[in-house]
Scaffold this motif. Structure first.
Motif, PDB file in Angstrom:
ATOM      1  N   GLU A  68      35.970 -12.387 -65.654  1.00 53.51           N
ATOM      2  CA  GLU A  68      34.625 -12.430 -65.075  1.00 53.51           C
ATOM      3  C   GLU A  68      34.076 -13.846 -65.077  1.00 53.51           C
ATOM      4  OE1 GLU A  68      31.196 -11.753 -63.223  1.00 53.51           O
ATOM      5  OE2 GLU A  68      32.728 -10.206 -63.439  1.00 53.51           O
ATOM      6  N   ARG A  72      33.140 -15.903 -61.820  1.00 58.65           N
ATOM      7  CA  ARG A  72      31.748 -16.346 -61.677  1.00 58.65           C
ATOM      8  C   ARG A  72      31.673 -17.846 -61.419  1.00 58.65           C
ATOM      9  NH1 ARG A  72      27.665 -13.621 -60.073  1.00 58.65           N
ATOM     10  NH2 ARG A  72      28.388 -11.930 -61.363  1.00 58.65           N
ATOM     11  N   GLY A  79      30.906 -13.405 -58.003  1.00 57.75           N
ATOM     12  CA  GLY A  79      31.857 -13.260 -59.093  1.00 57.75           C
ATOM     13  C   GLY A  79      32.924 -12.238 -58.775  1.00 57.75           C
TER      14      GLY A  79
END
Length: 145
Positions: A68, A72, A79
């Motif tokens: 993640e 992002r 993301g």
């Protein structure tokens, strides 16, 4: 056992304790992994999250945090959701293409069956196989007059 400091302890310029929460998940040979996570979540927050989890899910959590965070950083607005959306669009486009191909197969099977039966196929032949030739009537409404 990892010798030396883990990537997290190197990044934070501290001694890596033997019970370091980061060392199993952020090895010293991959410092970018911790850098991504640290930039998005903060090192102490990641440590707190990992400590609150049972031991058997920590690796999965660290991998998820890394994925993640990396996503992002690469796409600050969407993301991982951006990646998922692109994949759903690819699935949708592929399903449409599959439906077109299945329709063509069914048409050709029916055409072959009609040919083998000796029937007249004029009613099955398409007039045009391209939507580009489709034209709207020449009547255009005067909405702005």
């Amino acid at each position: 056992m990892i010798y030396g400091r883990c990537a997290a302890c190197k990044s934070q310029r501290r001694k890596c304790p033997s019970d370091c929460i980061f060392s199993p998940y952020f090895p010293p040979n991959d410092p970018q992994r911790f850098a991504y996570v640290h930039k998005i979540y903060g090192g102490s927050n990641v440590g707190k999250m990992l400590k609150q989890l049972p031991y058997y899910v920590r690796e999965h959590a660290a991998n998820s945090l890394y994925l993640e965070a990396k996503s992002r950083i690469q796409d600050p607005v969407y993301g991982c959701v951006g990646i998922i959306s692109k994949l759903y669009q690819q699935i949708h486009d592929t399903e449409i293409e599959l439906a077109k191909i299945q329709t063509q197969i069914a048409f050709h099977k029916l055409q072959n069956q009609q040919f083998e039966d000796g029937s007249n196929l004029k009613f099955l032949m398409p007039q045009s196989n391209s939507m580009e030739k489709f034209q709207w009537p020449n009547q255009t409404p005067n909405w702005f007059n």
